[in-house]
Design a protein around this motif. Structure first.
Motif, PDB file in Angstrom:
ATOM      1  N   PHE A  27       0.833  -1.192   0.000  1.00 32.17           N
ATOM      2  CA  PHE A  27       0.000   0.000   0.000  1.00 32.17           C
ATOM      3  C   PHE A  27       0.875   1.253   0.000  1.00 32.17           C
ATOM      4  O   PHE A  27       1.490   1.579   0.994  1.00 32.17           O
ATOM      5  CB  PHE A  27      -0.932   0.009   1.220  1.00 32.17           C
ATOM      6  N   GLY A  28       0.928   1.933  -1.140  1.00 32.47           N
ATOM      7  CA  GLY A  28       1.755   3.120  -1.260  1.00 32.47           C
ATOM      8  C   GLY A  28       1.405   4.177  -0.240  1.00 32.47           C
ATOM      9  O   GLY A  28       2.253   4.937   0.208  1.00 32.47           O
ATOM     10  N   GLN A  29       0.152   4.240   0.164  1.00 33.54           N
ATOM     11  CA  GLN A  29      -0.293   5.258   1.118  1.00 33.54           C
ATOM     12  C   GLN A  29       0.425   5.106   2.450  1.00 33.54           C
ATOM     13  O   GLN A  29       0.709   6.087   3.128  1.00 33.54           O
ATOM     14  CB  GLN A  29      -1.809   5.165   1.318  1.00 33.54           C
ATOM     15  N   LYS A  30       0.739   3.868   2.832  1.00 29.03           N
ATOM     16  CA  LYS A  30       1.448   3.644   4.094  1.00 29.03           C
ATOM     17  C   LYS A  30       2.831   4.290   4.038  1.00 29.03           C
ATOM     18  O   LYS A  30       3.263   4.913   4.995  1.00 29.03           O
ATOM     19  CB  LYS A  30       1.579   2.139   4.372  1.00 29.03           C
ATOM     20  N   ILE A  31       3.512   4.135   2.921  1.00 27.18           N
ATOM     21  CA  ILE A  31       4.819   4.758   2.761  1.00 27.18           C
ATOM     22  C   ILE A  31       4.672   6.271   2.756  1.00 27.18           C
ATOM     23  O   ILE A  31       5.451   6.992   3.365  1.00 27.18           O
ATOM     24  CB  ILE A  31       5.488   4.277   1.457  1.00 27.18           C
ATOM     25  N   GLU A  32       3.638   6.749   2.082  1.00 28.46           N
ATOM     26  CA  GLU A  32       3.408   8.189   2.038  1.00 28.46           C
ATOM     27  C   GLU A  32       3.189   8.748   3.434  1.00 28.46           C
ATOM     28  O   GLU A  32       3.678   9.824   3.765  1.00 28.46           O
ATOM     29  CB  GLU A  32       2.197   8.501   1.153  1.00 28.46           C
ATOM     30  N   ASP A  33       2.451   8.008   4.264  1.00 22.90           N
ATOM     31  CA  ASP A  33       2.234   8.453   5.642  1.00 22.90           C
ATOM     32  C   ASP A  33       3.556   8.592   6.378  1.00 22.90           C
ATOM     33  O   ASP A  33       3.749   9.523   7.172  1.00 22.90           O
ATOM     34  CB  ASP A  33       1.329   7.473   6.386  1.00 22.90           C
ATOM     35  N   ILE A  35       6.625   9.179   5.035  1.00 28.22           N
ATOM     36  CA  ILE A  35       7.500  10.241   4.550  1.00 28.22           C
ATOM     37  C   ILE A  35       6.911  11.638   4.779  1.00 28.22           C
ATOM     38  O   ILE A  35       7.624  12.625   4.646  1.00 28.22           O
ATOM     39  CB  ILE A  35       7.876  10.050   3.061  1.00 28.22           C
ATOM     40  N   LYS A  36       5.639  11.702   5.156  1.00 30.34           N
ATOM     41  CA  LYS A  36       5.063  13.007   5.487  1.00 30.34           C
ATOM     42  C   LYS A  36       5.808  13.673   6.637  1.00 30.34           C
ATOM     43  O   LYS A  36       5.888  14.897   6.716  1.00 30.34           O
ATOM     44  CB  LYS A  36       3.575  12.859   5.852  1.00 30.34           C
ATOM     45  N   SER A  37       6.333  12.863   7.550  1.00 30.93           N
ATOM     46  CA  SER A  37       6.999  13.400   8.739  1.00 30.93           C
ATOM     47  C   SER A  37       8.483  13.677   8.512  1.00 30.93           C
ATOM     48  O   SER A  37       9.174  14.151   9.411  1.00 30.93           O
ATOM     49  CB  SER A  37       6.840  12.429   9.912  1.00 30.93           C
ATOM     50  N   ILE A  38       8.996  13.377   7.314  1.00 30.73           N
ATOM     51  CA  ILE A  38      10.408  13.598   7.019  1.00 30.73           C
ATOM     52  C   ILE A  38      10.599  15.026   6.532  1.00 30.73           C
ATOM     53  O   ILE A  38      10.017  15.446   5.529  1.00 30.73           O
ATOM     54  CB  ILE A  38      10.900  12.601   5.950  1.00 30.73           C
ATOM     55  N   ASN A  39      11.431  15.783   7.254  1.00 30.30           N
ATOM     56  CA  ASN A  39      11.596  17.204   6.942  1.00 30.30           C
ATOM     57  C   ASN A  39      13.047  17.645   6.794  1.00 30.30           C
ATOM     58  O   ASN A  39      13.322  18.840   6.741  1.00 30.30           O
ATOM     59  CB  ASN A  39      10.918  18.046   8.033  1.00 30.30           C
ATOM     60  N   SER A  40      13.964  16.698   6.754  1.00 28.14           N
ATOM     61  CA  SER A  40      15.375  17.050   6.609  1.00 28.14           C
ATOM     62  C   SER A  40      16.111  15.913   5.918  1.00 28.14           C
ATOM     63  O   SER A  40      15.618  14.777   5.839  1.00 28.14           O
ATOM     64  CB  SER A  40      16.013  17.314   7.974  1.00 28.14           C
ATOM     65  N   ILE A  41      17.309  16.212   5.436  1.00 32.91           N
ATOM     66  CA  ILE A  41      18.122  15.194   4.788  1.00 32.91           C
ATOM     67  C   ILE A  41      18.519  14.113   5.788  1.00 32.91           C
ATOM     68  O   ILE A  41      18.537  12.925   5.459  1.00 32.91           O
ATOM     69  CB  ILE A  41      19.371  15.839   4.150  1.00 32.91           C
ATOM     70  N   ASP A  42      18.824  14.509   7.023  1.00 28.89           N
ATOM     71  CA  ASP A  42      19.177  13.527   8.058  1.00 28.89           C
ATOM     72  C   ASP A  42      18.024  12.566   8.309  1.00 28.89           C
ATOM     73  O   ASP A  42      18.228  11.355   8.441  1.00 28.89           O
ATOM     74  CB  ASP A  42      19.555  14.243   9.358  1.00 28.89           C
ATOM     75  N   ILE A  82       4.661  16.221  -1.836  1.00 30.50           N
ATOM     76  CA  ILE A  82       4.729  14.774  -2.023  1.00 30.50           C
ATOM     77  C   ILE A  82       3.901  14.452  -3.264  1.00 30.50           C
ATOM     78  O   ILE A  82       2.740  14.875  -3.367  1.00 30.50           O
ATOM     79  CB  ILE A  82       4.172  14.014  -0.804  1.00 30.50           C
ATOM     80  N   PHE A  83       4.473  13.697  -4.192  1.00 24.32           N
ATOM     81  CA  PHE A  83       3.760  13.385  -5.422  1.00 24.32           C
ATOM     82  C   PHE A  83       4.327  12.118  -6.043  1.00 24.32           C
ATOM     83  O   PHE A  83       5.381  11.618  -5.630  1.00 24.32           O
ATOM     84  CB  PHE A  83       3.851  14.556  -6.409  1.00 24.32           C
ATOM     85  N   SER A  84       3.628  11.592  -7.037  1.00 27.22           N
ATOM     86  CA  SER A  84       4.019  10.330  -7.660  1.00 27.22           C
ATOM     87  C   SER A  84       4.007  10.464  -9.175  1.00 27.22           C
ATOM     88  O   SER A  84       3.253  11.260  -9.743  1.00 27.22           O
ATOM     89  CB  SER A  84       3.044   9.215  -7.238  1.00 27.22           C
ATOM     90  N   ASP A  85       4.854   9.669  -9.831  1.00 27.94           N
ATOM     91  CA  ASP A  85       4.825   9.596 -11.292  1.00 27.94           C
ATOM     92  C   ASP A  85       4.264   8.261 -11.754  1.00 27.94           C
ATOM     93  O   ASP A  85       4.358   7.893 -12.920  1.00 27.94           O
ATOM     94  CB  ASP A  85       6.219   9.814 -11.874  1.00 27.94           C
ATOM     95  N   LEU A  89       7.439   7.440  -5.645  1.00 26.70           N
ATOM     96  CA  LEU A  89       6.866   8.471  -4.788  1.00 26.70           C
ATOM     97  C   LEU A  89       7.993   9.429  -4.427  1.00 26.70           C
ATOM     98  O   LEU A  89       9.112   9.001  -4.122  1.00 26.70           O
ATOM     99  CB  LEU A  89       6.293   7.827  -3.521  1.00 26.70           C
ATOM    100  N   TYR A  90       7.720  10.732  -4.461  1.00 20.40           N
ATOM    101  CA  TYR A  90       8.744  11.729  -4.218  1.00 20.40           C
ATOM    102  C   TYR A  90       8.317  12.680  -3.110  1.00 20.40           C
ATOM    103  O   TYR A  90       7.129  13.015  -2.996  1.00 20.40           O
ATOM    104  CB  TYR A  90       9.008  12.561  -5.475  1.00 20.40           C
ATOM    105  N   LYS A  91       9.313  13.129  -2.340  1.00 16.40           N
ATOM    106  CA  LYS A  91       9.078  14.230  -1.407  1.00 16.40           C
ATOM    107  C   LYS A  91      10.230  15.219  -1.526  1.00 16.40           C
ATOM    108  O   LYS A  91      11.410  14.836  -1.462  1.00 16.40           O
ATOM    109  CB  LYS A  91       8.970  13.762   0.042  1.00 16.40           C
ATOM    110  N   ILE A  92       9.900  16.496  -1.696  1.00 12.76           N
ATOM    111  CA  ILE A  92      10.914  17.544  -1.730  1.00 12.76           C
ATOM    112  C   ILE A  92      11.288  17.864  -0.286  1.00 12.76           C
ATOM    113  O   ILE A  92      10.452  18.306   0.496  1.00 12.76           O
ATOM    114  CB  ILE A  92      10.391  18.820  -2.416  1.00 12.76           C
TER     115      ILE A  92
END
Length: 209
Positions: A27-33, A35-42, A82-85, A89-92
């Motif tokens: 389920f891609g949505q689980k991964i999206e959930d 990465i929503k909390s990821i806000n830095s390169i670390d 967050i978006f997908s092609d 799945l990508y997050k800036i």
């Protein structure tokens, strides 16, 4: 790290972890959930380290100058998007202004030629160019590496050896000039093919859906 007191609990934990990871892959949505909390390169690096089962990586791109058609999806994106092609799945996770440079070059190897021979050849190349020869033809004839036509394509500041970039910045579009990297024993004839640009460079977390 958690150490279990007996094998039964250990096995139960492993099975639960496998079920959770399977769910993430299904389920891609689980991964999206996640990465929503990821806000830095670390934090992105930590996500990749913890989730070894997930195909993920961090990379940078400057959509304004990237000539790959697939980079169009990154234009006008901002930090947090967050978006997908359809495949990934990508997050800036970061964005910065930087300088983009572009030249064509002819490389001459100081380990294989004397400096006098290099300088004589560079004078010959510059004269041929000024007398109408195409730089791409000169590059294919004289360069001592495998770069076709000598075109380096766009690159952002910090990508190349500092002294190489510094020399390029001192010149304007259509200037032909030489660059000496004596420490490496690398010598160049360079043609500045575009004026420098200020571009937005994005750092992206890419996760295969």
């Amino acid at each position: 790290m958690i150490f279990f007191k007996n094998a039964t609990k250990n096995i139960a934990f492993i099975l639960a972890s496998m079920l959770c990871l399977s769910s993430l892959n299904a389920f891609g949505q689980k991964i999206e959930d996640q990465i929503k909390s990821i806000n830095s390169i670390d934090e992105a690096n930590q996500f990749i380290l913890v989730n070894e089962n997930i195909d993920a990586q961090i990379w940078t791109i400057a959509p304004q100058i990237d000539e790959n058609k697939s980079s169009r999806i990154f234009k006008n994106r901002t930090i947090g998007d967050i978006f997908s092609d359809g495949t990934n799945l990508y997050k800036i996770i970061d964005s910065r202004k930087t300088v983009a440079l572009r030249v064509s070059y002819i490389f001459l190897d100081g380990n294989k030629m004397s400096l006098q021979a290099i300088n004589n050849l560079r004078k010959k190349i510059v004269n041929q160019y000024k007398n109408g020869a195409k730089f791409s033809d000169l590059a294919n004839q004289y360069t001592m590496d495998s770069a076709k036509d000598g075109d380096l394509s766009w690159f952002t500041e910090g990508t190349m050896v500092k002294e190489f970039e510094t020399a390029i910045k001192k010149h304007n579009k259509n200037d032909i000039f030489t660059i000496d990297l004596t420490k490496e024993n690398w010598y160049y004839v360079a043609l500045k093919t575009y004026q420098d640009q200020i571009v937005e460079e994005l750092t992206i977390l890419k996760v295969k859906s």
